[in-house]
Design a protein around this motif. Structure first.
Motif, PDB file in Angstrom:
ATOM      1  N   UNK A  23       8.448  19.200 -13.887  1.00  0.00           N
ATOM      2  CA  UNK A  23       9.885  18.627 -13.561  1.00  0.00           C
ATOM      3  C   UNK A  23      10.624  18.809 -12.442  1.00  0.00           C
ATOM      4  N   UNK A  24      10.960  17.579 -11.419  1.00  0.00           N
ATOM      5  CA  UNK A  24      12.341  18.003 -10.554  1.00  0.00           C
ATOM      6  C   UNK A  24      13.385  17.209 -10.726  1.00  0.00           C
ATOM      7  N   UNK A  25      14.760  17.149 -11.640  1.00  0.00           N
ATOM      8  CA  UNK A  25      15.313  16.726 -12.708  1.00  0.00           C
ATOM      9  C   UNK A  25      16.809  16.133 -11.496  1.00  0.00           C
ATOM     10  N   UNK A 227      12.996  13.386 -15.071  1.00  0.00           N
ATOM     11  CA  UNK A 227      12.685  13.901 -16.448  1.00  0.00           C
ATOM     12  C   UNK A 227      10.701  13.141 -17.373  1.00  0.00           C
ATOM     13  N   UNK A 228      10.090  13.604 -17.578  1.00  0.00           N
ATOM     14  CA  UNK A 228       8.987  12.596 -17.340  1.00  0.00           C
ATOM     15  C   UNK A 228       8.739  13.090 -19.066  1.00  0.00           C
ATOM     16  N   UNK A 229       9.052  14.326 -19.600  1.00  0.00           N
ATOM     17  CA  UNK A 229       8.605  13.994 -21.696  1.00  0.00           C
ATOM     18  C   UNK A 229       7.414  14.708 -21.053  1.00  0.00           C
ATOM     19  N   UNK A 245      -7.416  18.711 -24.937  1.00  0.00           N
ATOM     20  CA  UNK A 245      -6.450  17.262 -24.822  1.00  0.00           C
ATOM     21  C   UNK A 245      -5.376  17.032 -23.532  1.00  0.00           C
ATOM     22  N   UNK A 246      -5.414  17.730 -22.686  1.00  0.00           N
ATOM     23  CA  UNK A 246      -4.077  17.843 -21.481  1.00  0.00           C
ATOM     24  C   UNK A 246      -4.534  16.867 -20.573  1.00  0.00           C
ATOM     25  N   UNK A 247      -5.599  15.967 -20.022  1.00  0.00           N
ATOM     26  CA  UNK A 247      -5.539  15.302 -19.490  1.00  0.00           C
ATOM     27  C   UNK A 247      -4.123  14.286 -19.101  1.00  0.00           C
ATOM     28  N   UNK A 248      -3.641  13.893 -19.579  1.00  0.00           N
ATOM     29  CA  UNK A 248      -2.255  12.836 -19.791  1.00  0.00           C
ATOM     30  C   UNK A 248      -1.438  14.339 -19.805  1.00  0.00           C
ATOM     31  N   UNK A 249      -1.170  15.543 -19.906  1.00  0.00           N
ATOM     32  CA  UNK A 249      -0.272  15.888 -20.019  1.00  0.00           C
ATOM     33  C   UNK A 249       0.063  16.995 -18.535  1.00  0.00           C
ATOM     34  N   UNK A 250      -0.453  16.979 -18.281  1.00  0.00           N
ATOM     35  CA  UNK A 250      -0.068  18.034 -16.412  1.00  0.00           C
ATOM     36  C   UNK A 250       0.521  16.533 -15.309  1.00  0.00           C
ATOM     37  N   UNK A 251       2.005  17.393 -15.240  1.00  0.00           N
ATOM     38  CA  UNK A 251       2.159  16.577 -14.776  1.00  0.00           C
ATOM     39  C   UNK A 251       3.468  17.273 -12.875  1.00  0.00           C
ATOM     40  N   UNK A 252       3.245  17.001 -12.295  1.00  0.00           N
ATOM     41  CA  UNK A 252       4.173  17.365 -10.844  1.00  0.00           C
ATOM     42  C   UNK A 252       4.401  16.876  -9.628  1.00  0.00           C
ATOM     43  N   UNK A 282      -1.526  19.698  -8.081  1.00  0.00           N
ATOM     44  CA  UNK A 282      -1.723  20.637  -7.427  1.00  0.00           C
ATOM     45  C   UNK A 282      -0.521  21.902  -8.160  1.00  0.00           C
ATOM     46  N   UNK A 283      -1.088  23.124  -7.519  1.00  0.00           N
ATOM     47  CA  UNK A 283       0.250  24.217  -8.560  1.00  0.00           C
ATOM     48  C   UNK A 283       1.931  24.383  -7.520  1.00  0.00           C
ATOM     49  N   UNK A 284       2.952  23.856  -8.054  1.00  0.00           N
ATOM     50  CA  UNK A 284       4.106  24.392  -7.633  1.00  0.00           C
ATOM     51  C   UNK A 284       3.857  22.952  -6.563  1.00  0.00           C
TER      52      UNK A 284
END
Length: 320
Positions: A23-25, A227-229, A245-252, A282-284
């Protein structure tokens, strides 16, 4: 075991990482970006050997090596490209490994006469942290080789001068692999390790082309920041083992910018969306793209399918 101390030096395995959330704030007053990210080291490594030499001891000749001549650091630097021989990685004082040694010599007031060998297995311009991990390995290995006994806090402070991801890798190396994930905030220097309930199998694809971190950040916009939380939720899933069950947790939040720089990355996103993976992103800042898998058997099947698409180099691995 990531560190092996020898009578005259130390060898370190420098792991890659993936960003499970990023998360880029916003932009800070010092020009850097404020971020919140959950990073996990992978079982995929560069190797760095630091050998302590006596002040007048010549290093063994190596036709692939270059003389080390930097502030407070002399000796020999050998760079072996086991990943991409064509990659433009400097073998001089601009390399992050040498910069880390210079910083350590300056901080301790002790010149370092060393034979350094770096075996590169991690791709560059991938968002996998290879250069940052190498720098952390240099700090930790040289601290052990010369028996400086700098504290983890001091090493982490030095690491922050080298790059945003370097403090995380210092924590991983000092923890002997026990730091299996961490929440990193600020520029990345505020680190909170978290326990992980088991290794996560994953498939990583590195396209032939890399991406410049600076270019990707330049293409990002404020509307995509904020912030995405997701980071705290990701930490909780790692602690409890509910990452399946993290399909909806990954954020970039950098991924849209990376897609503007490199629209061809969309092919990987589409491909993984059709395969039996838990989640993918994507990573980073890229260009490496990864997917989390339910188990090793699934990871091998997914890896075979992605190799068949010929979209880049495929590595099947797991988190530590």
């Amino acid at each position: 075991m990531l560190l092996r101390v020898t009578p005259n030096g130390c060898t370190a395995l420098a792991p890659a990482k993936i960003n499970l959330s990023l998360e880029i704030l916003g932009r800070r007053a010092d020009g850097f970006h404020e971020l919140r990210t959950v990073m996990a080291p992978l079982r995929w490594y560069d190797s760095l050997q630091v050998e302590r030499l006596a002040p007048n001891q010549p290093s063994e000749p190596n036709p692939r090596g270059t003389d080390l001549q930097a502030e407070g650091v002399t000796g020999r630097f050998v760079l072996q490209q086991a990943c991409d021989p064509a990659a433009d990685i400097p073998a001089d004082a601009s390399n992050l490994v040498v910069r880390a040694l210079v910083l350590l010599a300056r901080a301790t007031g002790n010149p370092l006469h060393a034979a350094v060998t770096l075996i590169k297995r991690l791709p560059s311009q991938a968002g996998l942290g290879g250069g940052s991990s190498d720098a952390a390995a240099a700090l930790v290995a040289a601290n052990r080789a010369w028996r400086f006994d700098l504290s983890p806090e001091k090493l982490t402070a030095l690491a922050a001068q080298l790059g945003s991801d370097v403090p995380f890798f210092v924590q991983v190396l000092l923890g002997g692999g026990r730091c299996r994930a961490a929440l990193c905030e600020g520029r990345g220097e505020a680190i909170r390790p978290t326990p992980v309930a088991g290794a996560i199998p994953c498939v990583v694809v590195k396209p032939v082309r890399g991406l410049s971190t600076a270019e990707v950040y330049a293409m990002s916009n404020a509307e995509e920041h904020g912030e995405r939380g997701s980071s705290e939720a990701t930490l909780a899933a790692l602690r409890t083992g509910e990452w399946r069950h993290a399909a909806n947790l990954l954020t970039n939040t950098l991924q849209p910018a990376a897609l503007r720089v490199a629209p061809w990355l969309e092919k990987l996103a589409v491909l993984f969306s059709r395969l039996p993976v838990i989640a993918h992103q994507l990573s980073g800042s890229g260009s490496a793209y990864f997917a989390l898998c339910q188990n090793w058997a699934t990871a091998r099947r997914v890896g075979a399918a992605v190799r068949g698409a010929n979209l880049g180099r495929v590595t099947i691995t797991s988190t530590l």
